[in-house]
Motif scaffolding. Structure first.
Motif, PDB file in Angstrom:
ATOM      1  N   ARG A   1    -111.188  21.551 -41.032  1.00  0.00           N
ATOM      2  CA  ARG A   1    -112.033  21.023 -42.107  1.00  0.00           C
ATOM      3  C   ARG A   1    -113.077  22.066 -42.537  1.00  0.00           C
ATOM      4  O   ARG A   1    -114.281  21.927 -42.301  1.00  0.00           O
ATOM      5  CB  ARG A   1    -112.691  19.733 -41.655  1.00  0.00           C
ATOM      6  CG  ARG A   1    -111.721  18.633 -41.236  1.00  0.00           C
ATOM      7  CD  ARG A   1    -110.779  18.239 -42.377  1.00  0.00           C
ATOM      8  NE  ARG A   1    -111.473  17.631 -43.469  1.00  0.00           N
ATOM      9  CZ  ARG A   1    -111.550  16.313 -43.682  1.00  0.00           C
ATOM     10  NH1 ARG A   1    -110.933  15.476 -42.857  1.00  0.00           N
ATOM     11  NH2 ARG A   1    -112.207  15.840 -44.711  1.00  0.00           N
TER      12      ARG A   1
ATOM     13  N   GLU B   1    -114.255  22.699 -45.349  1.00  0.00           N
ATOM     14  CA  GLU B   1    -115.238  22.226 -46.340  1.00  0.00           C
ATOM     15  C   GLU B   1    -116.507  21.698 -45.683  1.00  0.00           C
ATOM     16  O   GLU B   1    -117.584  21.682 -46.293  1.00  0.00           O
ATOM     17  CB  GLU B   1    -114.617  21.162 -47.242  1.00  0.00           C
ATOM     18  CG  GLU B   1    -114.511  19.764 -46.672  1.00  0.00           C
ATOM     19  CD  GLU B   1    -113.404  19.601 -45.640  1.00  0.00           C
ATOM     20  OE1 GLU B   1    -113.315  18.497 -45.069  1.00  0.00           O
ATOM     21  OE2 GLU B   1    -112.628  20.557 -45.425  1.00  0.00           O
TER      22      GLU B   1
ATOM     23  N   SER C   1    -120.701  21.812 -46.429  1.00  0.00           N
ATOM     24  CA  SER C   1    -121.544  20.604 -46.423  1.00  0.00           C
ATOM     25  C   SER C   1    -122.686  20.730 -45.424  1.00  0.00           C
ATOM     26  O   SER C   1    -123.803  20.243 -45.665  1.00  0.00           O
ATOM     27  CB  SER C   1    -120.695  19.373 -46.073  1.00  0.00           C
ATOM     28  OG  SER C   1    -119.651  19.198 -47.001  1.00  0.00           O
TER      29      SER C   1
ATOM     30  N   GLY D   1    -118.591  19.932 -50.409  1.00  0.00           N
ATOM     31  CA  GLY D   1    -117.313  20.179 -49.770  1.00  0.00           C
ATOM     32  C   GLY D   1    -116.263  19.167 -50.191  1.00  0.00           C
ATOM     33  O   GLY D   1    -116.560  17.977 -50.338  1.00  0.00           O
ATOM     34  N   TYR D   2    -115.020  19.632 -50.409  1.00  0.00           N
ATOM     35  CA  TYR D   2    -113.928  18.759 -50.832  1.00  0.00           C
ATOM     36  C   TYR D   2    -112.691  19.053 -49.981  1.00  0.00           C
ATOM     37  O   TYR D   2    -112.330  20.217 -49.781  1.00  0.00           O
ATOM     38  CB  TYR D   2    -113.578  18.987 -52.302  1.00  0.00           C
ATOM     39  CG  TYR D   2    -114.733  18.780 -53.260  1.00  0.00           C
ATOM     40  CD1 TYR D   2    -114.963  17.547 -53.859  1.00  0.00           C
ATOM     41  CD2 TYR D   2    -115.596  19.836 -53.565  1.00  0.00           C
ATOM     42  CE1 TYR D   2    -116.027  17.364 -54.749  1.00  0.00           C
ATOM     43  CE2 TYR D   2    -116.659  19.665 -54.447  1.00  0.00           C
ATOM     44  CZ  TYR D   2    -116.862  18.427 -55.030  1.00  0.00           C
ATOM     45  OH  TYR D   2    -117.911  18.243 -55.894  1.00  0.00           O
ATOM     46  N   PHE D   3    -112.037  17.990 -49.516  1.00  0.00           N
ATOM     47  CA  PHE D   3    -110.781  18.112 -48.769  1.00  0.00           C
ATOM     48  C   PHE D   3    -109.665  17.601 -49.670  1.00  0.00           C
ATOM     49  O   PHE D   3    -109.707  16.465 -50.147  1.00  0.00           O
ATOM     50  CB  PHE D   3    -110.854  17.283 -47.484  1.00  0.00           C
ATOM     51  CG  PHE D   3    -109.662  17.461 -46.580  1.00  0.00           C
ATOM     52  CD1 PHE D   3    -109.496  18.624 -45.844  1.00  0.00           C
ATOM     53  CD2 PHE D   3    -108.705  16.457 -46.459  1.00  0.00           C
ATOM     54  CE1 PHE D   3    -108.408  18.796 -44.995  1.00  0.00           C
ATOM     55  CE2 PHE D   3    -107.612  16.609 -45.613  1.00  0.00           C
ATOM     56  CZ  PHE D   3    -107.464  17.786 -44.879  1.00  0.00           C
TER      57      PHE D   3
ATOM     58  N   SER E   1    -116.718  20.762 -59.253  1.00  0.00           N
ATOM     59  CA  SER E   1    -117.402  21.980 -58.816  1.00  0.00           C
ATOM     60  C   SER E   1    -117.882  22.809 -60.000  1.00  0.00           C
ATOM     61  O   SER E   1    -118.989  23.352 -59.993  1.00  0.00           O
ATOM     62  CB  SER E   1    -116.465  22.820 -57.935  1.00  0.00           C
ATOM     63  OG  SER E   1    -116.080  22.108 -56.784  1.00  0.00           O
TER      64      SER E   1
ATOM     65  N   SER F   1    -119.853  25.296 -53.883  1.00  0.00           N
ATOM     66  CA  SER F   1    -118.846  24.317 -53.469  1.00  0.00           C
ATOM     67  C   SER F   1    -117.745  25.008 -52.684  1.00  0.00           C
ATOM     68  O   SER F   1    -117.489  26.196 -52.872  1.00  0.00           O
ATOM     69  CB  SER F   1    -118.226  23.612 -54.684  1.00  0.00           C
ATOM     70  OG  SER F   1    -119.198  23.002 -55.493  1.00  0.00           O
ATOM     71  N   LEU F   2    -117.086  24.245 -51.821  1.00  0.00           N
ATOM     72  CA  LEU F   2    -115.908  24.733 -51.118  1.00  0.00           C
ATOM     73  C   LEU F   2    -114.835  23.658 -51.179  1.00  0.00           C
ATOM     74  O   LEU F   2    -115.070  22.518 -50.771  1.00  0.00           O
ATOM     75  CB  LEU F   2    -116.226  25.090 -49.661  1.00  0.00           C
ATOM     76  CG  LEU F   2    -115.124  25.849 -48.902  1.00  0.00           C
ATOM     77  CD1 LEU F   2    -115.738  26.695 -47.783  1.00  0.00           C
ATOM     78  CD2 LEU F   2    -114.051  24.937 -48.311  1.00  0.00           C
ATOM     79  N   ILE F   3    -113.674  24.044 -51.713  1.00  0.00           N
ATOM     80  CA  ILE F   3    -112.534  23.136 -51.793  1.00  0.00           C
ATOM     81  C   ILE F   3    -111.491  23.600 -50.776  1.00  0.00           C
ATOM     82  O   ILE F   3    -110.978  24.714 -50.863  1.00  0.00           O
ATOM     83  CB  ILE F   3    -111.928  23.125 -53.211  1.00  0.00           C
ATOM     84  CG1 ILE F   3    -112.990  22.761 -54.251  1.00  0.00           C
ATOM     85  CG2 ILE F   3    -110.754  22.156 -53.280  1.00  0.00           C
ATOM     86  CD1 ILE F   3    -112.510  22.893 -55.692  1.00  0.00           C
ATOM     87  N   ASN F   4    -111.208  22.751 -49.818  1.00  0.00           N
ATOM     88  CA  ASN F   4    -110.233  23.048 -48.772  1.00  0.00           C
ATOM     89  C   ASN F   4    -108.897  22.429 -49.177  1.00  0.00           C
ATOM     90  O   ASN F   4    -108.729  21.207 -49.134  1.00  0.00           O
ATOM     91  CB  ASN F   4    -110.738  22.465 -47.445  1.00  0.00           C
ATOM     92  CG  ASN F   4    -109.875  22.826 -46.263  1.00  0.00           C
ATOM     93  OD1 ASN F   4    -109.006  23.678 -46.355  1.00  0.00           O
ATOM     94  ND2 ASN F   4    -110.100  22.163 -45.143  1.00  0.00           N
TER      95      ASN F   4
END
Length: 557
Positions: A496, A498, A502, A508-510, A524, A532-535
């Motif tokens: 995880r 993302e 956070s 953060g996005y999963f 984002s 932002s971080l998109i996983n």
């Protein structure tokens, strides 16, 4: 853009003569050479230099890892034309050979990797040494320089009147190629049956985009950009043959190298990837680069922008327009169409988990055309080069010639700082593999601390090259200790990443599906203030589409 520095308050000597500390001298000398940014991790004896830099008006960015600091500073050099100056603190002079704290022959060690490696002999010469380092770094072929600062220099005081001050070094002199070489190159191009122009990073660095675009339009030549030269001429230009790269390299009878090197990225210019009889026209600022691996048919030594202008003038005397209806163009277009269709088929697949091409397809549809793209990883970077176009120069930063992993977040931080100061509306999008992200992931805290609205997209396949899904991972663990049973390429499934973003206050996005990816990217981009971080979870076995090299056989590998 040096790594790590600081500053210190000055006082006054009796009689009204001002005194300065070594830290102040360093900071003020850097500012005098138009250094704007400094990256580092402070510690003894360099902390005071960082403080002094801020007092002198230099932006100091404290990183979490010294490698990332150096990556960021090097990217600033590429983006601004002010290459990397590394300043390192060393042991006090009176402790040398005694086994001082972290005593090491830094000047000698750094000499292998820098154009200049030097230690000032006194405080008085620091401004002159810094000017020489900056000048050396930007003159000729750009490169880094190292300045070693003894620990006792930092707080040592000196009378300002005794300091040897030096003005900012002039811009690099611009050299042009010999007229006979330009004429010879033009003649070779005019007689080419299957020409190819290769635009390299040197062309991007020299700010040659306007003249190169004119040259491409005037000549009608097909062109191929190397990774960080994407955007010098927009990727959607009709003469761009990146989608037929392998075929273009193999069959070209004349290749014009415009600030590109025949290194591993271009398969050294040798068979089986190139014709045995290919004629190479080499245009480069570095004389020592001429003739590496392939003897050139013509050598044009000098500034890329100036030489491109010379070629334009030469072609104005002897009009040349390579015919767009030639057999060579026909074959290139057919191959491009075929490869684009294959990529499109992969991109539009509906099955889950997604593959690389599907992910990049949806990213491409949503991100701004003028964004700065940063990328690293194996498949992530390679496929991203083909799937994500660039329309402007110096807006793609990736692992480059050395293929170094861990550069992504440092590069993204540098790009975001330059964008913030010069083009505030421009977005920075950093697309990484999950393995690559692990090299410098803690720089997410740096991004959040300085409130840089970077969008990080981690393309997560649970491994290096390929990985295992959660079920296969669990089954693998039943065979025994993971240090002997788990494949070396595997990483923890469904990590995880993302949540790291956070944890520091970013978003953060999963993501598992195209719809979730679209929503996360839109959200984002809509937030222009927060990082932002998109996983993005993809098929652990997803790979590049198979390349077709029918000319490669066991006998010629």
């Amino acid at each position: 853009p040096p790594a790590g520095t600081a500053a210190h308050g000055g006082g006054r000597l009796s009689g009204g003569m001002e005194e300065l500390s070594g830290a102040q001298l360093i900071a003020e000398a850097l500012r005098a050479q138009n250094v704007e940014y400094m990256f580092g991790v402070v510690g003894i004896p360099i902390t005071e230099v960082a403080v002094a830099a801020q007092a002198a008006g230099i932006k100091y960015i404290g990183m979490r890892n010294e490698q990332a600091a150096c990556y960021a500073a090097s990217a600033i050099g590429y983006l601004t034309g002010r290459p990397l100056i590394v300043i390192g603190g060393s042991s006090d002079r009176n402790q040398e050979t005694m086994g001082a704290f972290q005593e090491f022959p830094q000047v000698e060690a750094a000499r292998l990797y820098n154009k200049l490696s030097v230690r000032p002999s006194s405080l008085e010469v620091i401004p002159a040494v810094i000017e020489k380092a900056v000048r050396t770094s930007i003159y000729g072929r750009p490169g880094s320089c190292y300045i070693d600062i003894p620990g006792d220099f930092v707080n040592l005081q000196v009378n300002k009147s005794s300091v040897k001050y030096v003005e900012c070094c002039p811009p690099p002199p611009i050299s042009t190629a010999e007229h006979s070489a330009v004429s010879e190159a033009a003649s070779i191009i005019a007689h080419a049956k299957q020409p190819l122009l290769i635009i390299g990073k040197g062309a991007s660095y020299s700010r040659a985009e306007n003249n190169i675009r004119k040259f491409v339009d005037l000549s009608g030549l097909p062109f191929l950009p190397t990774p960080m030269a994407k955007g010098v001429v927009p990727d959607n230009h009709p003469n761009c043959v990146a989608a037929a790269r392998s075929m273009a390299l193999l069959h070209a009878d004349v290749i014009i190298l415009l600030g590109a090197r025949l290194n591993w990225i271009l398969h050294f210019g040798l068979p089986p990837r190139f014709r045995q009889d290919v004629k190479v026209i080499q245009i480069d600022i570095c004389a020592e680069e001429m003739g590496n691996n392939v003897r050139p048919a013509a050598m044009l030594l000098g500034d890329i922008n100036a030489i491109t202008k010379q070629l334009l003038e030469e072609f104005s005397k002897r009009p040349l327009k390579y015919p767009s209806n030639s057999e060579w163009w026909k074959r290139l277009r057919e191959k491009m169409l075929n490869n684009e269709e294959r990529s499109k088929d992969l991109a539009l697949q509906k099955s889950l988990p997604m593959n690389y091409y599907t992910v990049f397809h949806h990213i491409r549809e949503l991100i701004p055309k003028d964004c700065i793209l940063v990328s690293e990883g194996a498949n992530t970077m390679d496929i991203g080069r083909t799937m994500l176009p660039n329309y402007h120069p110096r807006q793609r930063l990736d692992a480059g010639t050395f293929g170094t992993m861990g550069v992504g977040l440092g590069f993204a931080i540098a790009a975001a700082l330059v964008a913030k100061d010069r083009t505030p509306e421009k977005r920075v999008i950093c697309i990484e593999g999950d393995s690559a992200f692990g090299f410098s992931g803690m720089e997410v805290e740096t991004i959040c601390r300085y409130n840089l609205p970077i969008l990080i997209i981690v393309v997560n396949n649970n491994g290096i090259y390929t990985g295992l899904d959660a079920g296969s991972w669990k089954e693998m663990l039943q065979y025994g200790d993971p240090v002997t049973s788990v494949p070396p390429v595997s990483l923890l499934p469904n990590a995880r990443y993302e949540e790291i973003m956070s944890a520091f206050g970013g978003k953060g996005y999963f993501v598992n599906t195209p719809e979730e990816l679209q929503n996360a990217v839109k959200a984002s981009l809509a937030d222009k203030r927060a990082p932002s971080l998109i996983n993005v979870m993809i098929d652990p076995q997803s790979e590049r589409k198979k390349q077709e090299f029918p000319w490669l056989t066991r006998s010629n590998l």
